[in-house]
Design a protein around this motif. Structure first.
Motif, PDB file in Angstrom:
ATOM      1  N   LEU B 104       0.848  -1.181   0.000  1.00 44.61           N
ATOM      2  CA  LEU B 104       0.000   0.000   0.000  1.00 44.61           C
ATOM      3  C   LEU B 104       0.888   1.238   0.000  1.00 44.61           C
ATOM      4  CD1 LEU B 104      -2.690  -0.947   2.653  1.00 44.61           C
ATOM      5  CD2 LEU B 104      -2.882  -1.064   0.191  1.00 44.61           C
ATOM      6  N   ASP B 105       0.590   2.168  -0.898  1.00 43.35           N
ATOM      7  CA  ASP B 105       1.368   3.411  -0.939  1.00 43.35           C
ATOM      8  C   ASP B 105       1.203   4.200   0.338  1.00 43.35           C
ATOM      9  OD1 ASP B 105       1.358   2.373  -3.386  1.00 43.35           O
ATOM     10  OD2 ASP B 105       1.040   4.241  -4.466  1.00 43.35           O
ATOM     11  N   THR B 106       0.051   4.030   0.984  1.00 43.31           N
ATOM     12  CA  THR B 106      -0.244   4.815   2.172  1.00 43.31           C
ATOM     13  C   THR B 106      -0.410   3.910   3.392  1.00 43.31           C
ATOM     14  OG1 THR B 106      -2.534   4.696   1.526  1.00 43.31           O
ATOM     15  CG2 THR B 106      -1.381   6.693   0.942  1.00 43.31           C
ATOM     16  N   ASP B 167       4.838   4.253   2.252  1.00 48.84           N
ATOM     17  CA  ASP B 167       4.758   2.822   2.021  1.00 48.84           C
ATOM     18  C   ASP B 167       5.730   2.128   2.973  1.00 48.84           C
ATOM     19  OD1 ASP B 167       4.844   0.279   1.156  1.00 48.84           O
ATOM     20  OD2 ASP B 167       5.311   0.726  -0.928  1.00 48.84           O
TER      21      ASP B 167
END
Lengths: 122, 336
Positions: B104-106, B167
């Motif tokens: 997940l990028d976040t 990330d």
């Protein structure tokens, strides 16, 4: 990275559904396994064996709400800080200066709350 | 990812959570026992190892009461609201170079968002029980856990700035290699101040002893969980240990290089063990603090958070941002 973006996030939904299902199934299983024998005294609230006096749903200290307000302020501010922190190196120096000014204003707010005694638990 | 892939990941994380729960409860009892010059559980099974297993069976077969005067709907959903986010917080954990539930990028933001839902469930449990002890416990949780969330989030900003990513996989990857030839590039070294704030705030977030105002055994019995019994209580208890694991795991990823061994390259098969070992070391330190320190008063805790931790971490964010952003500029100017 890009093509899998949407799918990556769907895992969150599946974990949510699965987690709720797991709790539900376990509680249901426990319900089947347990010996249930309700009673009047048993379903009273517990206050160390003394009969409860007065309703517990009363007005609470206003101090809690004051802190909650401050919390919302600072939590939102932190949410602003995250995207800024990620792109710090890529952005021009102006962005750094801007955030320093923003933080200075917030610090001023905290200092004001401090001076007015909002941080004092009474 | 196929449906089977999701199911496999779900099952793996669920098993990890349950094993963590059983192991950590046993470990807590043993560690606290040793710190208090007691033996801890030693009757059920060899070294008392089966004690927690027995406790789970007991909780499963126990009648879960609900007081007549309680708010039934909120009382029933509170355990879900406490347990499910803490289970979902396993999604962003990175166990190895290619081993994670998903990328997940976040991810870091997701983990913090999920752990911040816990006070809501605690408040709900405390209020809906319609009992004074529970309500006081719930309100304290709302006042204190949310207060310590601000320094927790602020202290994570330092590593985020250094890695330039939210990330977790990239934050961990940014900590490979060494500085000056022999110092591992773990963010704890430049970010030591942020790490101290993180450690204190996470101890408060997981309601462990110097900060366990919301359940304060000697004053509020078990605080917000007072009216809960059986498996409903079991889930709340499990979530507490799961949260301890989560904050320690996030701390490992932010400050201690995640799954990476210092100095040497980490083989892929060893990575998850390194990660778990580091996380458990963190948990041991938290238990150590729990066994050694007396409980703070409510006002001490609040003023410590608002008057020390938050100003310090805010100042650190500004200082570090200036250092990191201005360093290349200054270096370039000097070399010219």
């Amino acid at each position: 990275m890009e093509p899998t973006y949407a799918f990556d996030y769907s895992v969150i939904a599946w974990f949510l559904i699965g987690g709720v299902a797991f709790v539900g199934v376990t509680l249901g299983m426990s319900r089947l396994l347990q010996h249930r024998k309700p009673g009047r005294v048993k379903s009273e609230i517990y206050e160390c064996g003394v009969e409860p006096v007065g309703p517990p749903w009363v007005q609470l200290k206003i101090g809690y709400y004051l802190y909650a307000l401050l919390f919302v302020l600072f939590d939102v501010e932190t949410a602003f800080l995250y995207p800024w922190a990620v792109t710090l190196d890529a952005m021009p120096l102006f962005v750094l200066a801007e955030m320093v000014v923003f933080l200075a204003i917030l610090a001023l707010g905290l200092a004001y709350a401090w001076k007015e005694g909002a941080l004092q638990w009474r | 990812m196929s449906a089977l892939g999701i199911l496999g990941r779900f099952a793996a994380m669920l098993v990890l959570l349950l094993v963590n729960g059983v192991v950590l409860i046993y470990m807590l009892r043993k560690v606290l026992g040793r710190l208090h010059l007691r033996i801890g559980p030693n009757r059920v099974g060899p070294f008392g190892l089966l004690q927690t297993t027995n406790d789970v069976i007991k909780l499963l077969t126990k009648e879960d009461l609900r007081p007549d005067s309680a708010d039934a709907w909120l009382f029933n959903i509170a355990p879900y609201l406490i347990f499910v986010p803490s289970f979902m917080a396993y999604i962003p954990l990175v166990f190895g170079p290619t081993l994670a539930v998903t990328n997940l990028d976040t991810g870091l933001l997701l983990a913090f968002a999920l752990t911040s839902l816990v006070p809501l469930g605690v408040l709900m449990a405390g209020w809906s029980s319609n009992s004074k002890w529970s309500l006081i416990g719930g309100m304290r949780a709302a006042g204190l856990q949310i207060a310590y969330e601000v320094p927790l989030l602020l202290s994570a900003l330092g590593p985020v700035m250094m890695a330039g990513s939210l990330d977790p996989a990239r934050i961990v990857a940014a900590q490979s290699g060494v500085w000056l030839g022999f110092i591992p590039r773990w963010f704890v070294i430049p970010q030591i101040l942020a790490f101290v704030v993180y450690a204190i705030a996470s101890q408060a977030e997981t309601q462990q002893t110097p900060f366990d105002m919301s359940e304060a055994e000697s004053e509020l019995i078990t605080g917000f969980a007072n009216e809960y019994g059986g498996m409903r209580f079991g889930f709340m208890y499990l979530a507490e240990f799961s949260n301890t694991f989560i904050v320690s795991a996030i701390g490992t990823m932010l400050f201690f290089g995640g799954w990476q061994l210092p100095w040497v390259a980490t083989p892929a098969w060893l990575a998850p063990f390194v990660f778990i070992a580091k996380t458990y070391t963190g948990i041991f330190v938290m238990m150590w603090a729990r066994g050694s320190l007396p409980r703070f008063r409510v006002d001490q805790m609040l003023s410590f958070c608002w008057k020390v931790l938050i100003p310090v971490s805010l100042a650190w964010v500004v200082v570090w941002a200036c250092v990191q952003r201005l360093w290349p500029v200054v270096a370039m100017a000097v070399s010219r």
